[in-house]
Scaffold this active site. Structure first.
Site, PDB file in Angstrom:
ATOM      1  N   LYS A   1      55.137 -34.361 -23.421  1.00 32.34           N
ATOM      2  CA  LYS A   1      54.302 -32.992 -22.205  1.00 32.34           C
ATOM      3  C   LYS A   1      53.073 -32.020 -21.616  1.00 32.34           C
ATOM      4  O   LYS A   1      53.132 -31.739 -21.069  1.00 32.34           O
ATOM      5  CB  LYS A   1      55.186 -32.321 -23.245  1.00 32.34           C
ATOM      6  CG  LYS A   1      56.657 -32.440 -24.049  1.00 32.34           C
ATOM      7  CD  LYS A   1      56.849 -30.743 -24.511  1.00 32.34           C
ATOM      8  CE  LYS A   1      59.106 -31.245 -23.875  1.00 32.34           C
ATOM      9  NZ  LYS A   1      59.317 -32.158 -25.873  1.00 32.34           N
TER      10      LYS A   1
ATOM     11  N   ASP B   1      54.693 -37.870 -33.940  1.00 30.08           N
ATOM     12  CA  ASP B   1      55.058 -37.497 -32.930  1.00 30.08           C
ATOM     13  C   ASP B   1      54.098 -36.478 -32.277  1.00 30.08           C
ATOM     14  O   ASP B   1      54.644 -34.916 -32.966  1.00 30.08           O
ATOM     15  CB  ASP B   1      57.130 -37.874 -32.846  1.00 30.08           C
ATOM     16  CG  ASP B   1      57.454 -36.834 -31.532  1.00 30.08           C
ATOM     17  OD1 ASP B   1      56.751 -36.299 -30.427  1.00 30.08           O
ATOM     18  OD2 ASP B   1      58.655 -37.792 -31.177  1.00 30.08           O
TER      19      ASP B   1
ATOM     20  N   PHE C   1      63.391 -34.148 -33.250  1.00 33.36           N
ATOM     21  CA  PHE C   1      64.240 -34.729 -32.504  1.00 33.36           C
ATOM     22  C   PHE C   1      63.211 -35.766 -31.454  1.00 33.36           C
ATOM     23  O   PHE C   1      61.507 -35.524 -32.032  1.00 33.36           O
ATOM     24  CB  PHE C   1      63.970 -33.538 -30.813  1.00 33.36           C
ATOM     25  CG  PHE C   1      63.977 -33.560 -30.022  1.00 33.36           C
ATOM     26  CD1 PHE C   1      65.551 -34.188 -29.112  1.00 33.36           C
ATOM     27  CD2 PHE C   1      63.235 -33.716 -28.449  1.00 33.36           C
ATOM     28  CE1 PHE C   1      65.754 -33.684 -27.944  1.00 33.36           C
ATOM     29  CE2 PHE C   1      63.528 -33.761 -27.248  1.00 33.36           C
ATOM     30  CZ  PHE C   1      65.132 -34.400 -27.113  1.00 33.36           C
TER      31      PHE C   1
HETATM   32  C1  LIG Z   1      59.896 -33.342 -25.469  1.00 39.69           C
HETATM   33  C2  LIG Z   1      60.389 -34.291 -26.947  1.00 39.69           C
HETATM   34  C3  LIG Z   1      60.249 -35.468 -26.702  1.00 39.69           C
HETATM   35  C4  LIG Z   1      60.912 -36.566 -25.490  1.00 39.69           C
HETATM   36  O1  LIG Z   1      60.263 -35.894 -24.350  1.00 39.69           O
HETATM   37  P1  LIG Z   1      60.545 -36.529 -22.998  1.00 39.69           P
HETATM   38  O2  LIG Z   1      59.517 -36.174 -22.105  1.00 39.69           O
HETATM   39  O3  LIG Z   1      62.062 -35.045 -22.615  1.00 39.69           O
HETATM   40  O4  LIG Z   1      61.440 -37.923 -23.216  1.00 39.69           O
HETATM   41  C5  LIG Z   1      60.349 -36.012 -28.089  1.00 39.69           C
HETATM   42  N1  LIG Z   1      59.506 -35.640 -28.708  1.00 39.69           N
HETATM   43  C6  LIG Z   1      59.591 -34.448 -29.794  1.00 39.69           C
HETATM   44  C7  LIG Z   1      58.316 -34.516 -30.553  1.00 39.69           C
HETATM   45  C8  LIG Z   1      59.409 -33.431 -27.812  1.00 39.69           C
HETATM   46  O5  LIG Z   1      59.098 -32.785 -28.621  1.00 39.69           O
END
Ligand SMILES: *Cc1c(COP(=O)(O)O)cnc(C)c1O
Length: 395
Positions: free
Chosen positions: A247, A218, A131
């Site tokens: 986050k 990420d 994701f």
């Molecule tokens: C939450 C998340 C995102 C997206 O972040 P947003 O602030 O909602 O755009 C991308 N990568 C990972 C691994 C995430 O957990």
């Protein structure tokens, strides 16, 4: 509660509760009922809710200066970049306002890096089950059809491999000429707290070095001490070329960051990228304060210790529950995989005044605040374990 949201786009399947106050791991709903938060607003409020020092810093900054724009120097932004690069061993930071935006910056770095090397159609390798966000490029990078369906045409320039499969990556190296980067989560969060084998990331790093690809991690969910180290890659002995954060970075104040080092440093130049709000004094002050508290209070070590305790306790208490396939985690990223869909557990936990999440259909996900105490952790276990046992017996 239905009807209240009539003027909102129906983009979320919300639980029927609204909170109007928080303190530490606790939230109070609009009727004054108290809930134990084992999700931290999806790995955001690592220091818990309404942390007094963060609240004071935000209020002070709001009364001093919120925004000037990136037309001018922003000293708090430069200070935050220094802190994050020192902690991670990266060299430079770009600030934005969310995780998806941080990944957009990473993808732009990969493409520009590729073009500079004469690659016609720069391609980023991404993983199944990943994701990376909801913008067009990041949903195209995401390894979930559910996220993409209805939004085609997808952004080109991604190729997908199974997660935790070095052979698949080797085959890509053999057959595809246009690869410029690999984008991965060190632990897949939305994908169900999936941990790769111990040597996976080091293997990916070696392949990236061999083929001149950028390794882009990420760490939007895994970063900011949640894994038990500042960044999850620090468990592995390797370092990425690009790392994205968001986050937990501002403990709830929106801020994202894309960090670069090595071959990825200096790829983006003046005019290549930008953000009006990105790295404004308010967001940077919140992030700097968050970093100070994590460091001072040893919260990475706390996440490691509490995470290990919870993992062991969950394994023991759920050992006799035949519906539980696996309990796994790293620090305070914890997944309990069941053998059946279990979204209904979220509501059942809510009724017991406990906030949890279910992801990838069958995985109960816990992302508790890093400040959770031993007593609060016991309450979490005492509430959650009987619920799961009962759920498995009845469904
Ligand atoms: C939450 C998340 C995102 C997206 O972040 P947003 O602030 O909602 O755009 C991308 N990568 C990972 C691994 C995430 O957990």
């Amino acid at each position: 509660m239905s009807g209240q949201d009539a003027a909102l786009m129906a983009t979320y399947a919300r639980q029927p509760v609204a909170f109007d106050r928080g303190a530490g791991v606790w939230l109070w709903d609009t009727h004054g009922e108290r809930y134990l938060d084992a999700l931290s607003g999806i790995a955001v409020c690592g220091l818990g809710h309404a942390h007094p020092e963060v609240a004071r810093a935000i209020a002070e900054q709001a009364a001093t200066l919120v925004h000037t724009s990136n037309l001018y120097q922003v000293p708090l932004q430069a200070r935050l970049a220094e802190r994050l690069t020192a902690l991670s061993g990266m060299q430079q930071a770009f600030f934005c306002n969310s995780g998806a935006e941080a990944n957009e910056a990473a993808i732009k770095i990969a493409r520009k890096y590729g073009h500079a090397r004469g690659v016609a159609v720069p391609t980023v390798v991404v993983a199944d089950g990943s994701f990376h966000g909801r913008t067009l490029a990041t949903l195209s990078a995401t390894g979930s059809r559910k996220v993409q369906a209805g939004f085609e045409p997808l952004v080109q320039g991604f190729t997908r491999v199974p997660y935790d499969d070095l052979d698949a990556l080797r085959r890509v190296a053999e057959h595809q000429r246009d690869v410029v980067a690999v984008l991965l989560e060190p632990v897949q969060g939305e994908g169900g707290i999936r941990l790769p084998s111990a040597d996976y990331l080091a293997g990916v790093r070696a392949l990236c070095d061999q083929h001149d690809w950028l390794l882009m991690l990420d760490e939007i969910q895994t970063g900011m001490a949640r894994s038990g180290r500042w960044f999850a890659f620090q468990h592995t002995g390797i370092r990425p070329d690009v790392m994205t954060l968001a986050k937990g970075l501002g403990n709830g104040v929106p801020i994202g960051a894309c960090l670069a080092g090595g071959k990825a440093a200096d790829v983006l130049q003046a005019g290549n990228h930008g953000s009006t709000f990105g790295g404004n004094p308010l967001a940077c002050r919140a992030a700097l304060t968050t970093l100070d508290i994590i460091e001072r209070d040893g919260l990475a070590q706390r996440a490691a210790q509490l995470g290990a305790y919870l993992l062991q306790a969950l394994r023991e208490r759920l050992a006799a529950c035949p519906g539980v396939v696996e309990v796994r985690g790293l620090g305070l990223l914890i997944g309990i995989e069941l053998d059946r869909p279990c979204a209904a557990l979220v509501r059942q936990a809510l009724e017991k005044h406990l906030l949890i999440n279910v992801t990838a259909e069958r995985v109960v996900r816990l992302l508790p605040p890093l400040v959770m105490s031993d007593d609060e952790a016991e309450l979490l276990l005492d509430t959650l374990c009987p619920l799961i046992v009962e759920f498995c017996a009845e469904n």
